[in-house]
Write a protein that holds these residues in place. Structure first.
Motif, PDB file in Angstrom:
ATOM      1  N   SER A 173      31.313  33.614  30.505  1.00 31.96           N
ATOM      2  CA  SER A 173      32.653  33.162  30.141  1.00 31.96           C
ATOM      3  C   SER A 173      32.685  31.649  29.954  1.00 31.96           C
ATOM      4  O   SER A 173      33.328  31.137  29.032  1.00 31.96           O
ATOM      5  CB  SER A 173      33.666  33.576  31.214  1.00 31.96           C
ATOM      6  OG  SER A 173      33.800  34.971  31.272  1.00 31.96           O
ATOM      7  N   VAL A 179      34.165  38.678  26.572  1.00 37.84           N
ATOM      8  CA  VAL A 179      33.963  39.734  27.560  1.00 37.84           C
ATOM      9  C   VAL A 179      33.494  41.026  26.900  1.00 37.84           C
ATOM     10  O   VAL A 179      32.549  41.673  27.364  1.00 37.84           O
ATOM     11  CB  VAL A 179      35.261  39.980  28.354  1.00 37.84           C
ATOM     12  CG1 VAL A 179      35.127  41.222  29.234  1.00 37.84           C
ATOM     13  CG2 VAL A 179      35.611  38.765  29.199  1.00 37.84           C
ATOM     14  N   ILE A 234      37.684  40.271  32.713  1.00 35.45           N
ATOM     15  CA  ILE A 234      38.805  39.428  32.282  1.00 35.45           C
ATOM     16  C   ILE A 234      39.481  38.828  33.508  1.00 35.45           C
ATOM     17  O   ILE A 234      39.869  37.644  33.505  1.00 35.45           O
ATOM     18  CB  ILE A 234      39.813  40.243  31.448  1.00 35.45           C
ATOM     19  CG1 ILE A 234      39.195  40.633  30.101  1.00 35.45           C
ATOM     20  CG2 ILE A 234      41.090  39.421  31.198  1.00 35.45           C
ATOM     21  CD1 ILE A 234      40.052  41.577  29.278  1.00 35.45           C
ATOM     22  N   LYS A 237      37.476  35.958  34.724  1.00 35.42           N
ATOM     23  CA  LYS A 237      37.714  34.795  33.877  1.00 35.42           C
ATOM     24  C   LYS A 237      39.063  34.156  34.181  1.00 35.42           C
ATOM     25  O   LYS A 237      39.192  32.930  34.195  1.00 35.42           O
ATOM     26  CB  LYS A 237      37.659  35.212  32.404  1.00 35.42           C
ATOM     27  CG  LYS A 237      37.848  34.050  31.430  1.00 35.42           C
ATOM     28  CD  LYS A 237      37.739  34.537  29.997  1.00 35.42           C
ATOM     29  CE  LYS A 237      37.925  33.384  29.004  1.00 35.42           C
ATOM     30  NZ  LYS A 237      37.829  33.868  27.602  1.00 35.42           N
ATOM     31  N   ASP A 238      40.089  34.977  34.450  1.00 35.80           N
ATOM     32  CA  ASP A 238      41.449  34.466  34.645  1.00 35.80           C
ATOM     33  C   ASP A 238      41.710  33.932  36.046  1.00 35.80           C
ATOM     34  O   ASP A 238      42.353  32.884  36.213  1.00 35.80           O
ATOM     35  CB  ASP A 238      42.471  35.567  34.331  1.00 35.80           C
ATOM     36  CG  ASP A 238      42.555  35.883  32.840  1.00 35.80           C
ATOM     37  OD1 ASP A 238      41.952  35.133  32.050  1.00 35.80           O
ATOM     38  OD2 ASP A 238      43.207  36.880  32.483  1.00 35.80           O
TER      39      ASP A 238
END
Length: 306
Positions: A173, A179, A234, A237-238
């Protein structure tokens, strides 16, 4: 809102895969079932990426990390956990795998230098204590002199391998690897390496055409692999790997609920205590102390804390 939805969906899907895996065991060897699972998942991921015209060309360095992702998150970590379950109950394996939360926090510090907030330790401790309480009846029969120690070692090894896979996803990432594309390559490599493993070990690609096996295979491939891994990465990553990996602590909660509904599992007092501890730990991990203090002491000035 997006992170909340992804978080809940990841917990529900991966929590239900414990029940689905039960229908995969027996006729077909675990490594062969994993070849089928990741082959189907890779086919779907590649089809989606090509349909969306997402870039799938990456550098040789990126492909090396795709291989690491395949080995750690989409293949051999599963094998280690399947092997461990030959010596442990599924409950014990789940408890060991919940250590992924702690391993991710430590590895995130080692590989990326991210500080460890004190609340992470408090929440993780409560979560793990909750897992112990949920499966206290299994823990009581744990014999240190038996081969269960080997099973525990395999479980922890598989968990550490999975944590390295999580760190690989963080690296991807940070290097602008999508992704979906990363998962597509990782699943393809995983199916390939697992197939080689089966051949080298003299295995045969048998198949069970019974409805429970086929339906559970499709569920594990589409929901448990394609969708859940996409949601989970995800989330990494967030919100970061230490927060995202707390979903692992909640998996047994879903597994127990499904067991009550489908298998007549009887909820004991220790199980109730486990639910309370796990959910409390979840709130602490996801909520900074300053927000908790502001909620409990709304009329007092609160100094910024982690």
């Amino acid at each position: 809102m997006r992170s909340t939805i992804l978080y809940v969906m990841t917990v529900l899907i991966w929590g239900s895969t414990w029940l689905a895996i039960e229908f995969q065991l027996g006729v077909v060897a675990p490594e062969v079932s994993l070849v089928y699972r990741f082959s189907i998942a890779a086919f779907l991921m590649w089809g989606y990426c090509l349909w969306r015209k997402l870039p799938l060309k990456f550098s040789a360095k990126d492909h090396r990390f795709f291989v690491v992702l395949a080995v750690c998150n989409f293949g051999f970590n599963y094998l280690l956990l399947y092997w461990a379950q030959a010596y442990l109950t599924s409950a014990m394996t789940s408890i060991a795998f919940s250590m992924l939360l702690i391993m991710n926090i430590i590895n995130n510090r080692l590989f990326f230098g991210k500080s460890i907030a004190p609340r992470m330790f408090v929440g993780a401790a409560l979560g793990l204590a909750g897992i112990v309480a949920l499966f206290w009846q299994d823990i009581r029969t744990f014999d240190l002199s038996s081969t269960a120690m080997l099973g525990l070692g395999l479980s922890l090894a598989g968990t550490m391998v999975a944590s390295f896979g999580n760190m690989t996803s963080v690296r991807n990432s940070k290097n602008n690897v999508g992704v979906l594309q990363g998962n597509a390559w990782g699943m393809l490599y995983s199916a390939f390496f697992l197939a080689i493993y089966v051949v080298l070990n003299g295995g045969s690609f048998t198949f069970d055409f019974a409805a429970p096996y086929v339906l559970s295979l499709l569920y594990l491939s589409v929901f448990g692999t394609v969708l859940a891994f996409a949601f989970y990465f995800i989330l990494i990553k967030d919100i970061g790997p230490e927060l995202a990996s707390y979903t692992v602590v909640l998996f047994p909660v879903v597994a127990v609920a499904l067991s009550i509904w489908f298998e007549g599992f009887e909820l004991q007092p220790s199980s109730m205590l486990g639910f309370i501890l796990v959910l409390s730990g979840n709130v602490i991990v996801l909520t900074p102390f300053r927000k908790i203090k502001a909620l409990l002491l709304p009329n007092k000035a609160v100094q910024p804390v982690v």
